[in-house]
Design a protein around this motif. Structure first.
Motif, PDB file in Angstrom:
ATOM      1  N   TRP A 150      33.734   9.440  68.366  1.00  0.00           N
ATOM      2  CA  TRP A 150      33.646  10.540  69.328  1.00  0.00           C
ATOM      3  C   TRP A 150      32.593  10.259  70.392  1.00  0.00           C
ATOM      4  N   GLU A 151      31.471   9.729  69.993  1.00  0.00           N
ATOM      5  CA  GLU A 151      30.415   9.402  70.957  1.00  0.00           C
ATOM      6  C   GLU A 151      30.898   8.350  71.950  1.00  0.00           C
ATOM      7  N   LEU A 157      33.325  10.073  74.396  1.00  0.00           N
ATOM      8  CA  LEU A 157      32.600  10.899  75.355  1.00  0.00           C
ATOM      9  C   LEU A 157      31.828  10.048  76.354  1.00  0.00           C
ATOM     10  N   ARG A 158      31.266   8.941  75.910  1.00  0.00           N
ATOM     11  CA  ARG A 158      30.548   8.047  76.805  1.00  0.00           C
ATOM     12  C   ARG A 158      31.503   7.449  77.847  1.00  0.00           C
ATOM     13  N   TRP A 198      34.225   8.829  78.983  1.00  0.00           N
ATOM     14  CA  TRP A 198      34.583   9.884  79.944  1.00  0.00           C
ATOM     15  C   TRP A 198      33.455  10.130  80.947  1.00  0.00           C
ATOM     16  N   ARG A 199      32.213  10.066  80.456  1.00  0.00           N
ATOM     17  CA  ARG A 199      31.081  10.292  81.356  1.00  0.00           C
ATOM     18  C   ARG A 199      30.942   9.164  82.366  1.00  0.00           C
TER      19      ARG A 199
END
Length: 93
Positions: free
Chosen positions: A14-15, A18-19, A21-22
Motif C-alpha cells: 500500500w505504501e 501511494l508513493r 500516486w504521489r
C-alpha cells in the motif's frame, strides 16, 4: 467469515502504491482550455437574455387568465342577492 490469509507485506504494498500516486505529475489541461471555456460562458450569457418570455409563449398568458378566472375572488361572477329566499331542497316523494 473470511478464509483469506493475511498477506505478510500488505502495508508495504500500500505504501508503494501511494508513493507512486504521489510521484505522478498533475495532469495539465490542453493549451487555451481556460480561455475557450471563458469565451463559451461569455457568449452564452450575453447572447440570450430572455425578457418577457410569457409573451413568446401564449400558454402562459392563457394559464394566467384561467387562474385569475378561477381564483375565487368573485370578480367575474355575479353575486347573489342577499334578500333572496334560500332555495328549497328537493324532497323525495
Amino acid at each position: 467469515m473470511s478464509d483469506s490469509a493475511p498477506r505478510p507485506h500488505a502495508d508495504e504494498e500500500w505504501e508503494n502504491l501511494l508513493r507512486q500516486w504521489r510521484e505522478q505529475s498533475a495532469p495539465q489541461p490542453r493549451p487555451y482550455f481556460y480561455s475557450r471555456v471563458r469565451a463559451r460562458l461569455i457568449s452564452k450569457t450575453t447572447a440570450y437574455q430572455p425578457r418577457r418570455t410569457w409573451v413568446r409563449w401564449p400558454a402562459y398568458a392563457v394559464m394566467l387568465g384561467i387562474v385569475l378566472l378561477l381564483s375565487g375572488d368573485g370578480a367575474t361572477l355575479p353575486s347573489a342577492d342577499r334578500d333572496a329566499p334560500p332555495e328549497t331542497p328537493l324532497t323525495s316523494r
